[in-house]
Write a protein that holds these residues in place. Sequence first.
Motif, short mmCIF file in Angstrom:
data_model
loop_
_atom_site.label_atom_id
_atom_site.label_comp_id
_atom_site.label_asym_id
_atom_site.label_seq_id
_atom_site.Cartn_x
_atom_site.Cartn_y
_atom_site.Cartn_z
N THR A 355 1.30 -4.67 -7.16
CA THR A 355 -0.06 -4.40 -7.65
C THR A 355 -0.03 -4.20 -9.15
O THR A 355 1.00 -3.88 -9.72
N LEU A 361 -8.27 -1.34 -6.32
CA LEU A 361 -7.73 -1.96 -5.13
C LEU A 361 -8.40 -3.31 -4.86
O LEU A 361 -7.74 -4.26 -4.45
N VAL A 390 -10.57 -4.56 1.05
CA VAL A 390 -10.13 -3.17 0.86
C VAL A 390 -10.55 -2.33 2.06
O VAL A 390 -9.75 -1.57 2.62
N ALA A 408 -4.98 1.39 -8.25
CA ALA A 408 -3.80 1.36 -7.38
C ALA A 408 -2.87 2.53 -7.67
O ALA A 408 -2.31 3.13 -6.77
N LEU A 416 -0.32 3.35 -0.74
CA LEU A 416 -0.38 2.08 -1.47
C LEU A 416 0.40 1.01 -0.71
O LEU A 416 -0.03 -0.14 -0.61
#
Lengths: 522, 363
Positions: A355, A361, A390, A408, A416
Motif C-alpha cells: 500500500t 484505503l 473497501v 493505510a 491492514l
Amino acid sequence: MLDSGSGHARSGTVLLQTIGLTKRYGSFLANDAIDIAIRPQEIHALLGENGAGKSTLVKTIYGLIQPSEGEMLWQGEKMVLAGPHDARARGIGMVFQHFSLFDNLTVAENVALGLDGKESFKAMSARLEQVSQQYGLPLDPKREVWQLSVGERQRIEIVRVLMQNPKFLILDEPTAVLTPQEADQLFVVLERLKSEGRAILYISHKLDEVKRLCDTATILRGGKKISTCLPREETAASLARMMVGTEIKQVKAVAHRQTTVPRLVVNDLSLAPDEPHGVHLKNISLELKGGEILGIAGVAGNGQDEFFAALSGERLSRDPGTIVIDGHAAGHLSITARRKLGAAFVPEERLGHGTAPRMRLSENALLTGHAASGMVHNGFINTAATLATVDRATESFDVRKAKRDPEAASLSGGNLQKFIVGREILRNPVVLVVSQPTWGVDAGAAAVIRQALLDLAAAGAAILVTSQDLDELADIADRIAVMFHGRLSEPLMTADADRETLGLLMGGSALTPKDVPDAVGA
Amino acid sequence: MQLVLEKRAERSTVIALISPLIAIGLTIVTMSILFVIIGKNPIAALNVYFITPLTDAYSLQELAVKAAPLVMIAIGLSLCYLANVWNIGAEGQFLVGAVAGSWLAVKTHGTDAGAWVLPAMLLLGAIAGALYALIPAICKVRFGASEILVSLMLVYVADLLLDYLVRGPWRDPAGFNFPTTAEFDPVATVPLLLEGGRLHLGTVIALVIVVAAAVLLGRTIKGFEIRVVGAAPRAARFGGFSSNQLVLLTFAISGALAGLAGIIEVAGPVGHLQPGISPGYGFTAIIVAFLGRLNPVGILIAGLFLALTFIGGEQAQIAMKIPLDITKVFQGILLFYVLACDSLILYRIRLIMPQRKAADGAA
C-alpha cells in the motif's frame, strides 16, 4: 544444557551476564526473561529464526533498547546503558548487518566519523592501517567506499569497532553478505580476536558455521531462551530442531480439495539480481495446480524477494515461457497484464509496497484494482466502486478502522494485512502469490487470513505462500519447498516435511541419505 | 533541555492548511527586521508591498495579469513535484515557448495572415516548451542524469538564445538598434478582455488550466498515478505504474504550460520579444507551487499572493526607494519558511526536559 560454564577450561569469570532480561512491546514479548552468560575468550552463538528475538537482545546489550525488566551485569557489576556510547565506553562493540558507510568518503574518513575525534586524522589513519594489518583485514585508508566490494566494506565496519579495542564484540549475521571464501577469512580473524581474550557474540542461523566457529550457543525461539549448549557436541539436525521447535503441531487434515489444471508454472527460471546485495535466482521450476497451496520456506534473504518480484512482474524475464499463468506465457508481461490473466499478489511489506501508506484505503484499492475491475472508466476513477471494495473487504475480513476510508498507515498491522489480502481475494484470482501473509500480525488476524487462503484454494485457485513461519506452512500448505541461495528445493508433501528436514534445508546443509528421517512424526 | 522533532502518527490536516500562513507570517516578521536594518519604516514598507496594490482597480487587474503566468507554470511544476520529479528549469521552458511562438509572429509580421496566427503561436509555444523540457527528462530516464541540474542549466541556454535572436536575426529594423522584435500585429496579440483594461485572454486560460489540473489530479487514473509514484514509488511499481514514463509525461506537461505562459506573456502584456520578458516567473513559480501545497486551488491563491510581491516591489521601489532585489529576497525567505513549516505536517516539535536523563542515571 550448559549454564554453569564449567565445561570451559578458561576461568569462570563472566564478562557479560543478563538476568531475566525482558523487552515488552505492548502485549508482545520480544524477549522473555533471557539469561545468558558470556565469558572472555569465547565465541558465543545466538541462534534463532527471524523474529526469535535475537536482534532485540543484542540491541539491548548494545544500549539501543532499554529493557522492560531484568538486568545486565558487566564484569560482575550491574550495568545500565543510556545508549550505545555507554556500551562503547565499557568496551562493547557491534558490527551491524547493514553497513552505515558513506559511499563518497574514503575508508579513513568513514572510520573517523565513527570515532570521538580526539586524535588527529593523520594519527587515526596510521592506527587504522596498523590495526587492519595486524588482524589481516587489509584496507587502503585512502580509497573511497563506492569502489570497494561488500566484503571490504564489512572490513571497514569491523576495523572501526576494533580501533576502540573492545572487550566484547557483537556481530549480526556477518556472513549473510559474504562469499564462502570471504567468510573463511572472517573466521580466521574471529579466532584471532578470541585468542586475544575478547568475547564475541555471533548471531547467525547458519548451523554449519556455528558448529565450526562457536564455543557456546544460545538458542532463542519466540522471544524465549530454549537452551544454551555446546554446538560442537550437537548435530546440525539437533540445532535445527531446537531453533524451529520440536513439538510438531497437528497438521490440519487436508480436506479432499480438488486439484485441477496447472494454474501457475515456473520453468527453469534464472534471474540475475538488479541490486548489489540481491540474490541470483537459479533454475527454479515448479508446478502448482488449482486448489493447491504450495509453501516456500527459507531464511529471509535467500531469494524470496527476488522470486516474488519475478512472479509478480515487478521484474521481467526475457523468456516468456519461464512463468506461465493459467496457461498463458507471462514471463515478459507487466504486473498489470498478469493481473488481467487472473493473478493476484500480496507482498511482504504492507506499508510502502502493498500500500501507499499516506493514501486512503479506497486509493489503495485502486492501486491493484485499476487493471481488472470496474474502478476506471475512460480514464476516470469510479470512486463509488473503490469505496465499495473497501466496504466489502471490511465486511468479509473484519477490518477494524476508525472511519470508513482512513489512510493505510493508520491501520494496525493485522487490520491492514486483512485489507490487503481481502482486496486481492475479492478480485477472485486464479493464482495468488502471497509473501509472509501473517508476518507481525496478531493471532486473530492471522487466523482470518489463513482461513481466507484455505477457502480461496478450495474455490479452485492456486496459491503460493512464502513464509518463514513453519507452523503456518504446516497449517495451510499441501506441499513445502525450501529456498536457499536462490535455489528452490524439490517440494515435499507437508506430511513428510518435518522440522528437522526443513531446518537442514533452510540452513543449507545438503541432505545426505542418513539425515532423511525414515519415520515421520505427522 | 532538548528540542526534538517527533514523527506524528497521522499527517496533521490542520497544520497542512495553516502551514503556508505560518510561513507568510514568519516571512513578514523577517522582512520587517530587514527593512529596519536598511533604514526603512517597516510598517510603511509592508503597507506599500501588500496593501496599496489592492486598493485600486488598475493594480488589481495587474495582479491577475502577473499571477496568470505564475499559476500556469506552477500547475505544471506541481505535477512534477507530486511525482517526485524535479523540474527547476521552467524559466527556460517559458523563454523557449516565448521564442518559438514569436517566430511565427515575426514571420507573419506585415503580411495579411488571418486569425489563425495567434492560436498557432500558442500551440508552437506549448510544443516548444514541452520539447525543451523533455531534454532533461530524457537525460534522466536514459542516462540517469540529474534532472535538477540539467533543467536548471538549460535556463541559461534559453536566455542566451533569446538574447541572440533579438539582437541579431529578429531585431526590428525600425527599432533604433534596441534589442527587440517589431511590435506584434493585432492577429498575433492576445486580446484584452475589456477595452482599455489590463486583463487579457491569458488570465482565462490560466483559470481553465487550474480547473483541468484539479480534475486530472482528483478524478482520473493518470492523476492517481502521478500522486502514487511520488508518494510511494515501490507501491506504484507494484500497482503497475512506470515511473520513467511519468518522468517524461510530467516534464512534457510542465514544459508545455511554461511555454504557453511564455508566449502569452510576449503576445499579451509585452507585445514583442525582448530580453527580460520574465522577472523570474519560472523560479517564482516554484515557490507558488509549494506555497499552494501542490494543489491547483492552493496554487491559484499562492500565485495571486506572489504576484502581489512583484507589484508591491515595483511600487516600493518607486515610493520608498527600496531596491527591487528585495522582492527576490522576500520570495527566497518565503520558500525557506514554507519548506520548514511543511515538516510540521508530519512531525511535531517537542521539548525534552533533562529530568529523564537524570532518572536514567539514578536507576
